[in-house]
Design a protein around this motif. Sequence first.
Motif, mmCIF file in Angstrom:
data_model
loop_
_atom_site.group_PDB
_atom_site.id
_atom_site.type_symbol
_atom_site.label_atom_id
_atom_site.label_comp_id
_atom_site.label_asym_id
_atom_site.label_seq_id
_atom_site.Cartn_x
_atom_site.Cartn_y
_atom_site.Cartn_z
ATOM 1 N N PRO A 199 -29.621 2.043 -37.374
ATOM 2 C CA PRO A 199 -30.349 2.274 -36.126
ATOM 3 C C PRO A 199 -31.626 3.068 -36.403
ATOM 4 O O PRO A 199 -31.678 3.845 -37.358
ATOM 5 N N SER A 200 -32.635 2.848 -35.586
ATOM 6 C CA SER A 200 -33.902 3.527 -35.857
ATOM 7 C C SER A 200 -33.872 4.938 -35.288
ATOM 8 O O SER A 200 -33.170 5.221 -34.318
ATOM 9 N N LYS A 201 -34.692 5.796 -35.896
ATOM 10 C CA LYS A 201 -34.658 7.221 -35.566
ATOM 11 C C LYS A 201 -36.061 7.753 -35.544
ATOM 12 O O LYS A 201 -36.861 7.450 -36.430
ATOM 13 N N GLY A 202 -36.372 8.565 -34.535
ATOM 14 C CA GLY A 202 -37.700 9.173 -34.514
ATOM 15 C C GLY A 202 -37.952 9.899 -33.206
ATOM 16 O O GLY A 202 -37.336 9.601 -32.180
ATOM 17 N N ASP A 258 -31.171 2.832 -31.356
ATOM 18 C CA ASP A 258 -32.390 3.610 -31.548
ATOM 19 C C ASP A 258 -32.141 5.010 -30.973
ATOM 20 O O ASP A 258 -31.737 5.137 -29.811
ATOM 21 N N ILE A 259 -32.398 6.015 -31.788
ATOM 22 C CA ILE A 259 -31.975 7.378 -31.443
ATOM 23 C C ILE A 259 -33.177 8.323 -31.430
ATOM 24 O O ILE A 259 -33.689 8.703 -32.499
ATOM 25 N N PRO A 260 -33.650 8.704 -30.257
ATOM 26 C CA PRO A 260 -34.802 9.616 -30.192
ATOM 27 C C PRO A 260 -34.449 11.053 -30.589
ATOM 28 O O PRO A 260 -33.283 11.400 -30.754
ATOM 29 N N ALA A 261 -35.491 11.859 -30.706
ATOM 30 C CA ALA A 261 -35.356 13.278 -31.070
ATOM 31 C C ALA A 261 -36.602 13.995 -30.536
ATOM 32 O O ALA A 261 -37.546 13.341 -30.110
ATOM 33 N N PRO A 262 -36.629 15.317 -30.570
ATOM 34 C CA PRO A 262 -37.838 16.015 -30.098
ATOM 35 C C PRO A 262 -39.000 15.852 -31.076
ATOM 36 O O PRO A 262 -38.799 15.653 -32.267
ATOM 37 N N ASP A 263 -40.201 15.941 -30.536
ATOM 38 C CA ASP A 263 -41.419 15.968 -31.348
ATOM 39 C C ASP A 263 -42.388 16.858 -30.573
ATOM 40 O O ASP A 263 -41.956 17.680 -29.754
ATOM 41 N N MET A 264 -43.683 16.670 -30.784
ATOM 42 C CA MET A 264 -44.681 17.504 -30.133
ATOM 43 C C MET A 264 -44.462 17.582 -28.603
ATOM 44 O O MET A 264 -44.380 16.546 -27.940
ATOM 45 N N VAL A 303 -29.176 10.769 -28.584
ATOM 46 C CA VAL A 303 -30.354 11.561 -29.017
ATOM 47 C C VAL A 303 -29.894 12.692 -29.921
ATOM 48 O O VAL A 303 -28.742 13.135 -29.821
ATOM 49 N N THR A 304 -30.808 13.196 -30.745
ATOM 50 C CA THR A 304 -30.501 14.408 -31.515
ATOM 51 C C THR A 304 -31.494 15.496 -31.132
ATOM 52 O O THR A 304 -32.442 15.252 -30.392
ATOM 53 N N GLY A 305 -31.215 16.702 -31.641
ATOM 54 C CA GLY A 305 -32.043 17.837 -31.233
ATOM 55 C C GLY A 305 -31.602 18.346 -29.873
ATOM 56 O O GLY A 305 -32.393 18.924 -29.123
ATOM 57 N N VAL A 315 -30.491 16.775 -40.848
ATOM 58 C CA VAL A 315 -29.509 17.421 -39.959
ATOM 59 C C VAL A 315 -29.410 16.679 -38.617
ATOM 60 O O VAL A 315 -28.367 16.683 -37.972
ATOM 61 N N SER A 316 -30.455 15.968 -38.229
ATOM 62 C CA SER A 316 -30.331 15.068 -37.068
ATOM 63 C C SER A 316 -29.259 14.014 -37.341
ATOM 64 O O SER A 316 -28.467 13.665 -36.469
ATOM 65 N N TYR A 317 -29.273 13.502 -38.560
ATOM 66 C CA TYR A 317 -28.244 12.533 -38.961
ATOM 67 C C TYR A 317 -26.860 13.196 -38.866
ATOM 68 O O TYR A 317 -25.916 12.603 -38.335
#
Length: 435
Positions: free
Chosen positions: A86-89, A159-165, A191-193, A367-369
Amino acid sequence: MSSTKEQYATTYYKEPGPKLDKESPFESMMERFRFAAEILNLDEGMFQYLASPVKQVIVSIPVVMDDGRIEVFEGYRVIHDNVLGPSKGGIRYAPDVNLDEVKALASWMTWKCAVVNVPFGGAKGGVRVDPKKLSYSELERLTRRYTANLLEVFGPDRDIPAPDMNTNEQIMAWIMDTYSMNSLRTETAVVTGKPIILGGSQGRKEATGRGVVTVTLAALSKLGIMPNRANVAVQGFGNVGSVSAELMYEQGAKVVAVSDISGGYFNKKGLDIPEMISYMRNNSNTLEGYADAEKLTNEELLEIDCDVLIPAAKEDQISRHNAENIKAKIISEGANGPVTANADAILEKNGIMVIPDILANAGGVTVSYFEWVQDRQGYFWTEERVNRRLNRMMRTAFDNLYKVSEEYNITLRQAAYVYAINKVAATLKMRGIYA
Ligand code: NAD
């Protein structure tokens, strides 16, 4: 220039992506990608496959503002690749986010995940908005509608989002809740984070800095320098920089300089990093006014005589304009893209070992993984276990790249791209192209 190189430059990479400055992080990344593709003798079809995102989605996000007006924002999600899993970002909220930027950042995530051997592809998302202009409840409605519009894209197996800016734990919590409400069950792994009480992982906040330090120690050992004999300079004293400085300090290194947006702070006998961190926390998160050090500019900090330089603030800090003046033996890229492609050759010529961003700051995605694994298991690890496994994965990744760099006689950065592209390409070959 060899004929193969010319071919790649003119035929293979037809779509140059964002029209950015030659030294922009994306152009720098593409240059490194092309170089690695050439070393691997990647065929044209494979090159085109890896240069093109799998999916690009643009959504309109209508939000009822607090005064009753409807405002429509534009949101993006780009999946660059999902061959490894799955995609991550992350998802960023910023007034200047655009599809090209998101595309570039999505491909960056593909290589980063491949380098540290997490079973994820790469993705990135964004909303074109200035979040400072939104109230808390407007931000929540925006986040929930963005998520609702992407229900078919997101998913713990997709597809798994995470925090960014400009996005944070609370925004991840809203995404998780919106997705869960629509799937009629709690889906923490989407989601992670996330906050720890919602299935976040211990050790996630410090993970990037911790990973920076693991690979920095591995590099020091290759150069035969004991950590307690090393002088260190760190640019940026936020999440990544302050944790990196603190952990290097705990290793007995002499952290002689650190900086933030207020400038640099230098003490040739070594700075008291724990004291500086508590000073910053009691001083609205800035080192402004810290008195127990000499003042430097951020530019001067980069050029001081030290063993390790950790740029952990922003992109494009070391370019062809100052690369010749860098005296560090090791540059460990805490930030994304702090060294431009034009600076690479100068640093290489001067024998400086650069630990590339796609390795050095990949502790966060690692660590998100772990967070995703724990959510799916419904079993949560201690911080000690998270840190131990993080160190192991980062150390293994460093050793893998070091081996590739020796095998091909290339820099660690080139080795990172060779390793990552080879891994994705080999997996794709085994899977084949579905028709
Ligand atoms: P942050 O906002 O917590 O900290 C940024 C720090 O840089 C602050 O101390 C700020 O004062 C300083 N800074 C800003 N502009 C500066 C300048 N011109 N000169 C010197 N210092 C300046 O951000 P962060 O999360 O620590 O991220 C730093 C970098 O690391 C970014 O490039 C980010 O993309 C990258 N990164 C972060 C993570 C993560 O998990 N936080 C993961 C991977 C990569």
